[in-house]
Design a protein around this motif. Structure first.
Motif, PDB file in Angstrom:
ATOM      1  N   VAL A 191       0.865  -1.177   0.000  1.00 18.87           N
ATOM      2  CA  VAL A 191       0.000   0.000   0.000  1.00 18.87           C
ATOM      3  C   VAL A 191       0.903   1.229   0.000  1.00 18.87           C
ATOM      4  O   VAL A 191       2.006   1.202   0.552  1.00 18.87           O
ATOM      5  CB  VAL A 191      -0.947   0.018   1.220  1.00 18.87           C
ATOM      6  CG1 VAL A 191      -1.960  -1.096   1.111  1.00 18.87           C
ATOM      7  CG2 VAL A 191      -0.170  -0.108   2.524  1.00 18.87           C
ATOM      8  N   LYS A 192       0.445   2.291  -0.650  1.00 20.77           N
ATOM      9  CA  LYS A 192       1.285   3.473  -0.772  1.00 20.77           C
ATOM     10  C   LYS A 192       0.446   4.733  -0.717  1.00 20.77           C
ATOM     11  O   LYS A 192      -0.763   4.721  -0.992  1.00 20.77           O
ATOM     12  CB  LYS A 192       2.078   3.435  -2.081  1.00 20.77           C
ATOM     13  CG  LYS A 192       1.240   3.459  -3.354  1.00 20.77           C
ATOM     14  CD  LYS A 192       2.097   3.165  -4.584  1.00 20.77           C
ATOM     15  CE  LYS A 192       1.302   3.311  -5.868  1.00 20.77           C
ATOM     16  NZ  LYS A 192       1.134   4.714  -6.276  1.00 20.77           N
ATOM     17  N   ALA A 193       1.097   5.828  -0.357  1.00 19.72           N
ATOM     18  CA  ALA A 193       0.454   7.136  -0.313  1.00 19.72           C
ATOM     19  C   ALA A 193       1.404   8.161  -0.905  1.00 19.72           C
ATOM     20  O   ALA A 193       2.608   8.141  -0.632  1.00 19.72           O
ATOM     21  CB  ALA A 193       0.081   7.522   1.115  1.00 19.72           C
ATOM     22  N   ASP A 194       0.858   9.051  -1.728  1.00 24.10           N
ATOM     23  CA  ASP A 194       1.662  10.076  -2.394  1.00 24.10           C
ATOM     24  C   ASP A 194       1.793  11.311  -1.511  1.00 24.10           C
ATOM     25  O   ASP A 194       0.812  11.784  -0.925  1.00 24.10           O
ATOM     26  CB  ASP A 194       1.004  10.447  -3.732  1.00 24.10           C
ATOM     27  CG  ASP A 194       1.694  11.614  -4.407  1.00 24.10           C
ATOM     28  OD1 ASP A 194       2.942  11.664  -4.378  1.00 24.10           O
ATOM     29  OD2 ASP A 194       0.995  12.482  -4.960  1.00 24.10           O
ATOM     30  N   VAL A 195       3.015  11.849  -1.446  1.00 23.81           N
ATOM     31  CA  VAL A 195       3.292  13.044  -0.644  1.00 23.81           C
ATOM     32  C   VAL A 195       3.206  14.317  -1.489  1.00 23.81           C
ATOM     33  O   VAL A 195       2.854  15.386  -0.984  1.00 23.81           O
ATOM     34  CB  VAL A 195       4.675  12.932   0.024  1.00 23.81           C
ATOM     35  CG1 VAL A 195       5.010  14.185   0.819  1.00 23.81           C
ATOM     36  CG2 VAL A 195       4.738  11.706   0.931  1.00 23.81           C
ATOM     37  N   VAL A 196       3.501  14.201  -2.780  1.00 22.39           N
ATOM     38  CA  VAL A 196       3.540  15.391  -3.650  1.00 22.39           C
ATOM     39  C   VAL A 196       2.190  16.102  -3.673  1.00 22.39           C
ATOM     40  O   VAL A 196       2.111  17.335  -3.600  1.00 22.39           O
ATOM     41  CB  VAL A 196       3.971  14.999  -5.069  1.00 22.39           C
ATOM     42  CG1 VAL A 196       3.799  16.184  -6.035  1.00 22.39           C
ATOM     43  CG2 VAL A 196       5.421  14.545  -5.087  1.00 22.39           C
ATOM     44  N   GLY A 197       1.100  15.333  -3.789  1.00 22.20           N
ATOM     45  CA  GLY A 197      -0.225  15.944  -3.825  1.00 22.20           C
ATOM     46  C   GLY A 197      -0.554  16.698  -2.556  1.00 22.20           C
ATOM     47  O   GLY A 197      -1.198  17.751  -2.592  1.00 22.20           O
ATOM     48  N   LEU A 198      -0.090  16.171  -1.408  1.00 21.98           N
ATOM     49  CA  LEU A 198      -0.325  16.856  -0.133  1.00 21.98           C
ATOM     50  C   LEU A 198       0.416  18.190  -0.082  1.00 21.98           C
ATOM     51  O   LEU A 198      -0.129  19.210   0.362  1.00 21.98           O
ATOM     52  CB  LEU A 198       0.127  15.971   1.026  1.00 21.98           C
ATOM     53  CG  LEU A 198      -0.598  14.633   1.195  1.00 21.98           C
ATOM     54  CD1 LEU A 198       0.008  13.858   2.345  1.00 21.98           C
ATOM     55  CD2 LEU A 198      -2.085  14.851   1.414  1.00 21.98           C
ATOM     56  N   ILE A 199       1.681  18.182  -0.530  1.00 14.49           N
ATOM     57  CA  ILE A 199       2.466  19.420  -0.545  1.00 14.49           C
ATOM     58  C   ILE A 199       1.853  20.421  -1.511  1.00 14.49           C
ATOM     59  O   ILE A 199       1.737  21.622  -1.212  1.00 14.49           O
ATOM     60  CB  ILE A 199       3.928  19.116  -0.923  1.00 14.49           C
ATOM     61  CG1 ILE A 199       4.568  18.222   0.141  1.00 14.49           C
ATOM     62  CG2 ILE A 199       4.724  20.399  -1.094  1.00 14.49           C
ATOM     63  CD1 ILE A 199       5.960  17.746  -0.209  1.00 14.49           C
TER      64      ILE A 199
END
Length: 236
Positions: A56-64
Motif C-alpha cells: 500500500v502506498k500514499a503520495d506526498v507530492v499531492g499533499l504538498i
C-alpha cells in the motif's frame, strides 16, 4: 644511452602489461561469471512463487501541492507483486481546488474522486533486489461537478449583459499516463519511491461552460502534461 632508455621503457611496458593480465579477469572468465550469474537468477526466478504479496502506498507530492497552492490531491494505491516482475496497481484519489483569479474576478471550485488502473514492470536485471526500477502505464478516469462564478459578460451585439456562472456543472475526463520510477527498501517493510509521469488526454466532456480550469487527478487545464509522485510504501 638513448638505446638503453628505449630498452628500459619497453621492458617496463611489458612488465606492466604482464602484471595487468594476471590481475584483470580474461574475457573468458568474465563470460563464465556472467553465465553463472544468469543461471543463478533464472534458478531463483523459477523458485519464486507467482504471488509475492502486495503493498500500500500514499503520495506526498499531492499533499504538498495542496498545502502551497489552491489545488492538489490526496492519493493512495494498492500494488500486487507477481514474481517481483509485474505489479498490477490501482490508485484512488480525491482532487480539490478552490481557485480565485483576482485579475478576471473568476472563481472555480470542485472536489471529486478519481481512479487509475495499470501495471508496472520491473526492468532491473536482478528482479529480487531491494531496489526496483520500473516502467508502466495507467488508465485514469474522473467524473466530477464544479462551480464557476464569473462577472456577467457584455453582449457586443444586442447590448446588456449575459450571465456567465454556473453551479454543479457536470464534466468527465479520461486520460492515460506513462510511468517511470524507482523505489528502495529503507527498513523492514518500509519503502520510499518516486515516479515521473507523462499524461495524455484520451476523451473528455467539459460541460456547458467551456474548458474546465482543473481536473481532479489530471491537474490544471493547459498546464504541463508532466507530473510526478513521491510515495511512502509499506510492503505486506
Amino acid at each position: 644511452m638513448h638505446f638503453q632508455r628505449i630498452s628500459m621503457f619497453i621492458l617496463r611496458s611489458i612488465a606492466i602489461s604482464l602484471m595487468l593480465l594476471t590481475i584483470l579477469p580474461s574475457p573468458a572468465q568474465t563470460s563464465k561469471k556472467e553465465a553463472a550469474e544468469k543461471l543463478r537468477l533464472k534458478q531463483l526466478d523459477d523458485s519464486i512463487p507467482l504471488f509475492r504479496g502486495f503493498s500500500v502506498k500514499a503520495d506526498v507530492v499531492g499533499l504538498i501541492q495542496k498545502a502551497v497552492s489552491d489545488y492538489g490531491q490526496y492519493e493512495a494505491g494498492l500494488k500486487l507483486n507477481l514474481k517481483d516482475k509485474y505489479f498490477p496497481v490501482i490508485e484512488l484519489g480525491l482532487g480539490q481546488t478552490n481557485h480565485q483569479d483576482i485579475t478576471t474576478n473568476t472563481s472555480y471550485k470542485t472536489s471529486a474522486p478519481y481512479g487509475k488502473i495499470g501495471v508496472d514492470f520491473n526492468i532491473l536485471k536482478n528482479k529480487h533486489d531491494i531496489y526496483r526500477f520500473y516502467v508502466g502505464f495507467r488508465y485514469a478516469f474522473t467524473s466530477f461537478k464544479f462551480d464557476l462564478d464569473h462577472p456577467d459578460v457584455k453582449d457586443p451585439v444586442w447590448g446588456g449583459t449575459i450571465p456567465f456562472s454556473g453551479q454543479n456543472i457536470s464534466a468527465n475526463y479520461h486520460w492515460g499516463e506513462l510511468v517511470a520510477g524507482i523505489d528502495a527498501k529503507i527498513v523492514g517493510p518500509l519503502h520510499l519511491g518516486w515516479s515521473a509521469r507523462y499524461k495524455r488526454r484520451i476523451a473528455h466532456n467539459d460541460g456547458t461552460m467551456g474548458n474546465v480550469w482543473y481536473v481532479p487527478g489530471f491537474g490544471k487545464q493547459g498546464g504541463t502534461r508532466l507530473g510526478g509522485t513521491f510515495d511512502v510504501i509499506i510492503d505486506i
